[in-house]
Design an enzyme around this catalytic site. Structure first.
Site, short mmCIF file in Angstrom:
data_model
loop_
_atom_site.label_atom_id
_atom_site.label_comp_id
_atom_site.label_asym_id
_atom_site.label_seq_id
_atom_site.Cartn_x
_atom_site.Cartn_y
_atom_site.Cartn_z
N VAL A 11 0.84 -1.20 0.00
CA VAL A 11 0.00 0.00 0.00
C VAL A 11 0.88 1.25 0.00
O VAL A 11 0.60 2.22 -0.72
CB VAL A 11 -0.97 -0.01 1.20
N ASP A 31 10.31 3.48 13.51
CA ASP A 31 10.07 2.07 13.82
C ASP A 31 8.80 1.99 14.67
O ASP A 31 8.72 2.61 15.74
CB ASP A 31 11.27 1.48 14.56
N LEU A 32 7.83 1.21 14.22
CA LEU A 32 6.56 1.11 14.96
C LEU A 32 6.72 0.35 16.28
O LEU A 32 5.79 0.29 17.08
CB LEU A 32 5.46 0.48 14.10
N THR A 96 -8.17 -4.98 8.73
CA THR A 96 -8.29 -6.27 8.05
C THR A 96 -9.57 -7.01 8.39
O THR A 96 -10.17 -6.78 9.44
CB THR A 96 -7.09 -7.15 8.49
N TYR A 120 -2.72 -12.27 14.97
CA TYR A 120 -2.70 -11.12 14.05
C TYR A 120 -4.02 -10.35 14.14
O TYR A 120 -4.02 -9.11 14.26
CB TYR A 120 -2.47 -11.63 12.62
#
Ligand SMILES: NC(=O)c1ccc[n+]([C@@H]2O[C@H](COP(=O)([O-])OP(=O)(O)OC[C@H]3O[C@@H](n4cnc5c(N)ncnc54)[C@H](OP(=O)(O)O)[C@@H]3O)[C@@H](O)[C@H]2O)c1
Length: 192
Positions: A11, A31-32, A96, A120
């Protein structure tokens, strides 16, 4: 100026085509795993909108790394959304269909009850909830089966296998909506 978290993903790469003037922060810059650091970028840059196109997307590996997935997919978008709410900046995030449990026979609607059945899905739902709790102006786009010319996806796998095999065995009990990353990127830019 639109600020995008993510640079190398499906994306994010299509966002770069749809909106080349946006500022993109890859893992090296943001950085997440460091949610406070991500929020600090928003406060420092004061963009007109923020799009989060980065995520922990290794669905199977997340079972063994749920804590990491929770930080990247839950805490980081939450911190971004809180910084945006403070500055009254719109925050756009991608989620999602894994927030649902896969039951039923009709397409999911936004108001359907969430019930993730894997690590997830739990981590992505944590992100959605943290964003909603932040207040401010935000939108979450739930998508599925993302494909593009980049990265690993179902369409590219099928194309590759079709070159070497006459027949393919593929699971027949999964139903999803293949979604072009380009369409997601165009929708995000328009919303921003
Ligand atoms: N792919 C799908 O089928 C699908 C389906 C439904 C929803 N989604 C959602 O759609 C969004 C975009 O997915 P996509 O397909 O574009 O994902 P992708 O191609 O797997 O890209 C994920 C991106 O996140 C980055 N990232 C991962 N961990 C990071 C960290 N700790 N710090 C900074 N960056 C990090 C990656 O950077 P590196 O290159 O440095 O690793 C990569 O740029 C995600 O929110 C995903 O959950 C995807």
């Amino acid at each position: 100026m639109i600020l995008v978290f993510g640079k190398t993903g499906q994306v994010a790469r299509e966002l770069a085509r749809a909106c080349p003037e946006a500022v993109f922060l890859g893992r090296a810059e943001a950085d997440l795993c460091d949610p406070a650091g991500c929020a600090a970028h928003i406060r420092a840059l004061r963009p007109s909108a923020v799009i989060n196109a980065a995520a922990y997307t290794a669905v199977d590996r997340a079972e063994a790394e749920e804590d990491l997935a929770q930080v990247v997919n839950g805490a980081a978008p939450g911190a971004m959304a809180r910084a945006c709410a403070e500055l009254d900046v719109p925050f756009l995030h991608v989620s999602t269909d894994y927030v649902f449990d896969g039951s039923g026979v009709r397409p999911w609607a936004p108001g359907d009850a969430v019930h993730p059945v894997n690590a997830y899905g739990r981590s992505k739902l944590a992100g959605e909830r943290a964003i909603a709790q932040a207040g401010g102006r935000w939108a979450v786009l739930r998508t599925s089966w993302v494909f593009s010319a980049h990265g690993a996806n179902f369409v590219k796998t099928m194309l590759r296998l079709s070159e070497s095999r006459d027949a393919l065995s593929v699971v027949a009990d999964q139903i999803g909506g293949p979604t072009p990353a380009r369409g997601i990127a165009q929708a995000l830019v328009q919303m921003a």
